[in-house]
Design a protein around this motif. Structure first.
Motif, mmCIF file in Angstrom:
data_model
loop_
_atom_site.group_PDB
_atom_site.id
_atom_site.type_symbol
_atom_site.label_atom_id
_atom_site.label_comp_id
_atom_site.label_asym_id
_atom_site.label_seq_id
_atom_site.Cartn_x
_atom_site.Cartn_y
_atom_site.Cartn_z
ATOM 1 N N ALA A 93 3.254 32.487 82.722
ATOM 2 C CA ALA A 93 3.939 31.983 81.532
ATOM 3 C C ALA A 93 4.629 33.116 80.788
ATOM 4 O O ALA A 93 5.735 32.955 80.260
ATOM 5 N N PHE A 94 3.986 34.272 80.751
ATOM 6 C CA PHE A 94 4.554 35.453 80.096
ATOM 7 C C PHE A 94 5.900 35.806 80.735
ATOM 8 O O PHE A 94 6.900 36.040 80.049
ATOM 9 N N ARG A 95 5.928 35.792 82.048
ATOM 10 C CA ARG A 95 7.157 36.120 82.769
ATOM 11 C C ARG A 95 8.209 35.020 82.594
ATOM 12 O O ARG A 95 9.385 35.301 82.374
ATOM 13 N N ALA A 96 7.780 33.756 82.682
ATOM 14 C CA ALA A 96 8.722 32.634 82.636
ATOM 15 C C ALA A 96 9.410 32.508 81.286
ATOM 16 O O ALA A 96 10.538 32.003 81.207
ATOM 17 N N THR A 97 8.746 32.958 80.212
ATOM 18 C CA THR A 97 9.327 32.810 78.886
ATOM 19 C C THR A 97 10.149 34.018 78.453
ATOM 20 O O THR A 97 10.520 34.140 77.281
ATOM 21 N N GLY A 98 10.452 34.905 79.386
ATOM 22 C CA GLY A 98 11.389 35.980 79.094
ATOM 23 C C GLY A 98 10.812 37.202 78.409
ATOM 24 O O GLY A 98 11.562 38.006 77.830
ATOM 25 N N GLN A 99 9.492 37.373 78.468
ATOM 26 C CA GLN A 99 8.906 38.586 77.895
ATOM 27 C C GLN A 99 9.298 39.790 78.763
ATOM 28 O O GLN A 99 9.703 39.641 79.915
ATOM 29 N N ILE A 100 9.177 40.982 78.203
ATOM 30 C CA ILE A 100 9.695 42.187 78.858
ATOM 31 C C ILE A 100 8.557 42.931 79.548
ATOM 32 O O ILE A 100 7.640 43.444 78.887
ATOM 33 N N LEU A 101 8.595 42.975 80.871
ATOM 34 C CA LEU A 101 7.574 43.654 81.664
ATOM 35 C C LEU A 101 8.155 44.910 82.288
ATOM 36 O O LEU A 101 9.193 44.853 82.945
ATOM 37 N N ILE A 102 7.492 46.041 82.087
ATOM 38 C CA ILE A 102 8.018 47.297 82.593
ATOM 39 C C ILE A 102 7.006 47.993 83.499
ATOM 40 O O ILE A 102 5.797 47.790 83.383
ATOM 41 N N ASP A 103 7.532 48.806 84.400
ATOM 42 C CA ASP A 103 6.715 49.575 85.340
ATOM 43 C C ASP A 103 6.411 50.931 84.712
ATOM 44 O O ASP A 103 7.269 51.807 84.666
ATOM 45 N N ARG A 104 5.201 51.100 84.232
ATOM 46 C CA ARG A 104 4.848 52.342 83.544
ATOM 47 C C ARG A 104 4.698 53.510 84.502
ATOM 48 O O ARG A 104 4.624 54.663 84.070
ATOM 49 N N GLN A 105 4.635 53.223 85.805
ATOM 50 C CA GLN A 105 4.486 54.293 86.784
ATOM 51 C C GLN A 105 5.825 54.905 87.183
ATOM 52 O O GLN A 105 5.873 55.960 87.810
ATOM 53 N N ASP A 106 6.913 54.228 86.856
ATOM 54 C CA ASP A 106 8.251 54.700 87.222
ATOM 55 C C ASP A 106 9.127 54.667 85.985
ATOM 56 O O ASP A 106 9.656 53.616 85.613
ATOM 57 N N SER A 107 9.286 55.798 85.329
ATOM 58 C CA SER A 107 9.982 55.842 84.044
ATOM 59 C C SER A 107 11.445 55.438 84.161
ATOM 60 O O SER A 107 11.998 54.795 83.258
ATOM 61 N N ALA A 108 12.099 55.787 85.281
ATOM 62 C CA ALA A 108 13.510 55.442 85.455
ATOM 63 C C ALA A 108 13.687 53.927 85.580
ATOM 64 O O ALA A 108 14.574 53.330 84.950
ATOM 65 N N VAL A 109 12.834 53.300 86.374
ATOM 66 C CA VAL A 109 12.892 51.847 86.531
ATOM 67 C C VAL A 109 12.533 51.163 85.211
ATOM 68 O O VAL A 109 13.164 50.169 84.813
ATOM 69 N N ALA A 110 11.531 51.686 84.525
ATOM 70 C CA ALA A 110 11.122 51.109 83.243
ATOM 71 C C ALA A 110 12.259 51.170 82.237
ATOM 72 O O ALA A 110 12.522 50.200 81.516
ATOM 73 N N ARG A 111 12.948 52.289 82.201
ATOM 74 C CA ARG A 111 14.063 52.460 81.264
ATOM 75 C C ARG A 111 15.189 51.489 81.588
ATOM 76 O O ARG A 111 15.778 50.860 80.687
ATOM 77 N N ALA A 112 15.498 51.339 82.873
ATOM 78 C CA ALA A 112 16.568 50.426 83.285
ATOM 79 C C ALA A 112 16.208 48.979 82.949
ATOM 80 O O ALA A 112 17.049 48.216 82.463
ATOM 81 N N THR A 113 14.950 48.588 83.208
ATOM 82 C CA THR A 113 14.493 47.231 82.902
ATOM 83 C C THR A 113 14.579 46.963 81.411
ATOM 84 O O THR A 113 15.044 45.899 80.972
ATOM 85 N N LEU A 114 14.140 47.928 80.632
ATOM 86 C CA LEU A 114 14.147 47.771 79.179
ATOM 87 C C LEU A 114 15.569 47.680 78.647
ATOM 88 O O LEU A 114 15.882 46.809 77.822
ATOM 89 N N ASP A 115 16.443 48.562 79.111
ATOM 90 C CA ASP A 115 17.837 48.544 78.653
ATOM 91 C C ASP A 115 18.509 47.211 78.965
ATOM 92 O O ASP A 115 19.230 46.644 78.135
ATOM 93 N N ASP A 116 18.247 46.690 80.158
ATOM 94 C CA ASP A 116 18.837 45.415 80.545
ATOM 95 C C ASP A 116 18.292 44.275 79.679
ATOM 96 O O ASP A 116 19.050 43.402 79.236
ATOM 97 N N SER A 117 16.998 44.289 79.425
ATOM 98 C CA SER A 117 16.382 43.245 78.602
ATOM 99 C C SER A 117 16.895 43.295 77.171
ATOM 100 O O SER A 117 17.203 42.258 76.571
ATOM 101 N N LEU A 118 17.018 44.485 76.620
ATOM 102 C CA LEU A 118 17.476 44.613 75.242
ATOM 103 C C LEU A 118 18.946 44.215 75.100
ATOM 104 O O LEU A 118 19.348 43.635 74.086
ATOM 105 N N ALA A 119 19.726 44.510 76.137
ATOM 106 C CA ALA A 119 21.152 44.160 76.097
ATOM 107 C C ALA A 119 21.365 42.655 76.108
ATOM 108 O O ALA A 119 22.421 42.166 75.677
ATOM 109 N N ASN A 120 20.381 41.899 76.600
ATOM 110 C CA ASN A 120 20.526 40.453 76.729
ATOM 111 C C ASN A 120 19.648 39.668 75.759
ATOM 112 O O ASN A 120 19.432 38.471 75.943
ATOM 113 N N LEU A 121 19.184 40.336 74.706
ATOM 114 C CA LEU A 121 18.357 39.657 73.721
ATOM 115 C C LEU A 121 19.182 38.645 72.930
ATOM 116 O O LEU A 121 20.303 38.937 72.521
#
Length: 222
Positions: A93-121
């Protein structure tokens, strides 16, 4: 929890409206599950959540999975580790409702995921983050990571400190069954971030942590 999460997933499947699910299901989910478990939530300062902000909170217990949705505005996106999305029912449900999940083990991927999510808020949405990054074992406030504060600068939003206490006693880290009791939540006034820069960020992070640390002491003093 399974029933409420399934309801959210079914509603998503038929309406394709995660915002509606967050407004209708999530707050009721939190309040109902806390009531069933005999957990009372006392909240002060809800008026400080009326406008969009980056809400930062201390992290004491998995009980916050139910407490936080009962407290924060429905138009809020939660930021969490990607492992949350694997939890049956709740994580789905967390994923389906558009919450932001990031990979804490990979900072580059986490940053890209976050930037994309914030751009589409959607407009008018708040962000909720626990800057400690993990639960405290005994309720002691841990050091803060800077991610939430970079988000506030990027979105040009104020930071609202949210302090809670008591959750770690009702369901400690590595515990499974919560005890009945009271969790106190105090929301502090928004902190303007307009003058924040990369150069002075450490000082502002320390100031926000100081607000939560001081409020935690006040809550425990009664």
């Amino acid at each position: 929890m399974a029933g409420m999460a399934t309801a959210a997933l079914l509603m998503m499947a038929f309406t394709r409206r995660p915002g509606f699910v967050m407004r209708v299901i999530a707050p009721r989910w939190g309040r109902w599950l806390c009531a069933v478990g005999g957990i009372r939530i006392e909240v002060e300062g809800r008026e400080f959540l009326d406008d969009p902000a980056v809400i930062v909170a201390n992290h004491q217990s998995m009980l916050e999975v139910f407490i936080i949705p009962a407290v924060i505005p429905p138009k809020t996106r939660l930021v969490g580790k990607k492992e949350i999305g694997r939890i049956p029912f709740f994580g789905w449900a967390f994923r389906a409702t558009g919450q932001i999940l990031i990979d804490r083990q990979d900072s580059a991927v986490a940053r890209a995921t976050l930037d994309d999510s914030l751009a589409n808020l959607p407009a008018g949405v708040s962000i909720f983050v626990c800057p400690e990054g993990t639960r405290s074992k005994d309720g002691t406030l841990l050091p803060f990571k800077k991610g939430a504060f970079h988000i506030a600068m990027q979105l040009k939003l104020p930071v609202v400190p949210l302090t809670l206490d008591g959750a770690h006693q009702l369901l400690p880290k590595h515990g499974w069954l919560p005890r009945p009791g009271t969790v106190r939540v105090r929301i502090s006034p928004p902190i303007d971030t307009a003058s924040w820069t990369a150069e002075n960020l450490d000082r502002h992070v320390s100031e926000v942590r100081g607000v939560i640390a001081s409020t935690l002491e006040q809550l425990r003093a009664g």
